[in-house]
Design an enzyme around this catalytic site. Structure first.
Site, PDB file in Angstrom:
ATOM      1  N   ARG A   1       0.843  -1.202   0.000  1.00 43.05           N
ATOM      2  CA  ARG A   1       0.000   0.000   0.000  1.00 43.05           C
ATOM      3  C   ARG A   1       0.873   1.244   0.000  1.00 43.05           C
ATOM      4  NH1 ARG A   1      -2.265   0.444   6.174  1.00 43.05           N
ATOM      5  NH2 ARG A   1      -0.630  -0.741   7.200  1.00 43.05           N
TER       6      ARG A   1
ATOM      7  N   ASP B   1      10.637  -7.306   8.109  1.00 47.70           N
ATOM      8  CA  ASP B   1      10.256  -6.389   7.032  1.00 47.70           C
ATOM      9  C   ASP B   1       9.994  -4.983   7.565  1.00 47.70           C
ATOM     10  OD1 ASP B   1       8.031  -8.150   8.054  1.00 47.70           O
ATOM     11  OD2 ASP B   1       6.820  -6.597   7.113  1.00 47.70           O
TER      12      ASP B   1
ATOM     13  N   ASP C   1       7.929   2.110  10.000  1.00 48.44           N
ATOM     14  CA  ASP C   1       6.651   1.402   9.965  1.00 48.44           C
ATOM     15  C   ASP C   1       5.935   1.448  11.312  1.00 48.44           C
ATOM     16  OD1 ASP C   1       7.087   0.977   7.325  1.00 48.44           O
ATOM     17  OD2 ASP C   1       6.796  -1.183   7.369  1.00 48.44           O
TER      18      ASP C   1
END
Ligand code: AMP
Ligand code: MG
Length: 507
Positions: free
Chosen positions: A111, A274, A284
């Site tokens: 996304r 990740d 993130d």
């Protein structure tokens, strides 16, 4: 080896005056120059009727963008994915990763869209949109992000920067009335993020069995971000020495980052490989949390049922993640022994940074072996009474003359009083003048921290179009050490209702 950002390759940069049009930014596309397997070129899926919720003037200036640009239609079109960054080539990158300790296989920007790399005096900075639509890596996801998690990411990256903790940054938030389906129907948003690179441990893991691609990615990252790792290469026998040096540097940076997390009471929440930056940046932001009442085994992510990413295991998890990264390089013919060696400095690097942070937080001139004991009893004291992490450190600065505000943080003040006696004796062992110690402690221990309930109040206001709370929090969190009259509310421990706030992976 010093590999700070000052060693970024120099080239034509946006220096001097701030540009008054995005057209005038110097933009490059080094990641897009990698072979096609590393990404997919595509355009974002814009939101309907996007509105700029907030833009970060300070960060814009670092990127060489004048404040006037932020209110232009052009800027809105770029950060909402309606049009490319002038000079940039939009793409979504592929990566893989270990999630909650298990190999998850291919993931990737499901996304997110990289718009290009803006050349700044501090080095190139990637501009990336998050929540900008589906990509070939979306799997079951809708490619969207909700207002709630976007505001949380926006605030957290600026809060971390204010604390001096390495982090990705956030340039703008765009909202729309488009519905997004999570546990309930929520509002869609896009956050524009900035970092020298969004390459993750998982970007390397993706090429574990493919030496050719792995070599390309490794050379790219070393040349661009770790050029010092090539020092001494000329007469060097082993072409893998730079890889080992890079790994040693990534180890050092990761250790320092996690030490900073621990001493700020920060829990990341989803330390999957990740989500681990190759540059040692906090990245993130999802179900993260800055601790209110201290619990050593605090779990900030409601989806983390087993506490894999609890506060007290973060340092070990980061080391485990580094092993996943290191193991990938077996595929380039590196010796297991040499890889282990490169990762073995982690514990020392971590403890050095951790003790150094704590030394400053406690106001000591040096960290002594015996301080380990005092520290253990400190954590125990806070843990047993769930004392407020941030305020406990903050109130130590004045504790010798004003013990009461500190003692009030404990429902049973007796053990706190005992601890203070030891602390006072320890301070006497230092020669540092009292006023100096106090001043330096107040510059090290923040008064304001991004508490979950404060973020929640900013989200609720923002969803009604009121960005006042975001503004206030940004002002306080950009310099969380300076006490500001009139903002006492933001310097208080969390109210009881904050305990019922649940933050999960759903974002
Ligand atoms: P995260 O938990 O946010 O780090 O995401 C893990 C992986 O899931 C990454 O590959 C993300 O791009 C992907 N992902 C998370 N949420 C979505 C979504 N709503 N749509 C598409 N991909 C997503
Ligand atoms: Mg992620």
């Amino acid at each position: 080896m010093n590999m700070d950002s000052s060693t970024y390759p120099t080239g034509p940069v946006n220096t001097g005056q701030l540009v008054t049009s995005l057209e005038r930014l110097r933009v490059e596309n080094s990641f897009a120059d990698l072979p096609r397997e590393f990404y997919t070129f595509l355009q974002p899926q814009p939101l309907n009727n996007p509105q700029l919720l907030h833009a970060n003037i300070e960060l814009a200036a670092l990127l060489g963008i004048d404040a006037s640009v932020l209110s232009s239609p052009d800027f809105l079109q770029v950060v909402s994915g309606q049009k490319p960054l002038p000079g940039g080539r939009t793409l979504a990158a592929v990566y893989s990763g270990h999630q909650f300790g298990i190999w998850a296989g291919q993931l990737g920007d499901g996304r997110a869209h990289l718009l290009g790399e803006i050349l700044t005096p501090e080095g190139p900075q990637e501009l990336q949109l998050k929540g900008s639509g589906r990509t070939p890596y979306s799997r079951m996801g809708d490619g969207r992000a909700v207002l709630r998690s976007s505001v949380r990411e926006y605030l957290a990256s600026e809060a971390m920067a204010g604390l001096g903790i390495p982090t990705t940054r956030a340039l703008a938030i765009v909202v729309s009335n488009d519905p997004v389906y999570r546990e309930t129907v929520e509002t869609a948003a896009i956050v524009a993020r900035v970092a020298p690179s969004f390459v993750r441990f998982g970007s390397f893991e993706h090429w574990a069995g493919k030496p050719e691609q792995l070599r390309i990615l490794t050379d790219y990252v070393i040349n661009r971000f770790f050029p010092m790792a090539r020092a001494g290469e000329a007469g060097e026998q082993n072409e893998n020495q730079p890889v080992l040096r890079m790994l040693r540097e990534v180890t050092a940076r990761t250790a320092r980052m996690v030490a900073d997390w621990q001493t700020a009471g920060f829990c990341h929440g989803v330390m999957n490989t990740d989500n681990m930056s190759i540059l040692g940046l906090t990245m993130d932001y999802g179900p993260y949390g800055f601790m209110d009442g201290f619990q050593a085994n605090h779990i900030c992510n409601h989806s983390d049922t087993h506490g894999r990413y609890a506060w007290n295991v973060q340092p070990a998890v980061a080391h485990w993640n580094l092993y996943r990264l290191g193991g990938v390089f077996l595929g380039l013919g590196l010796e297991e022994e040499a890889l282990r060696e490169a990762l073995s400095s982690y514990e020392n690097d971590f403890l050095k940074a951790y003790h150094d942070n704590l030394r400053r937080k406690f106001g000591f001139e040096t960290w002594l072996k015996e301080d380990e004991d005092l520290l253990d009893s400190w954590w125990r004291l806070l843990h047993e009474q769930r004392a407020d992490f941030t305020l406990a450190f903050r109130r130590l600065a004045n504790v010798l003359t004003e013990p009461q505000p500190f003692l009030e943080l404990f429902s049973n003040p007796e053990p706190a009083r005992d601890w203070l006696q030891r602390y006072e004796r320890r301070l006497q062992a230092d020669d540092q003048p009292e006023a100096e110690r106090r001043a330096s402690m107040l510059r090290t221990n923040p008064l304001y921290i991004l508490r979950n309930h404060l973020a929640q109040e900013a989200i609720e206001a923002a969803s009604k179009g009121d960005v006042g709370e975001i503004e206030t929090l940004l002002t306080l969190l950009r310099d969380p050490f300076t006490e500001r009259p009139g903002f006492e509310y933001y310097a208080q421990a969390a109210p009881e209702w904050a305990e019922r706030l649940e933050v999960s992976c759903s974002s």
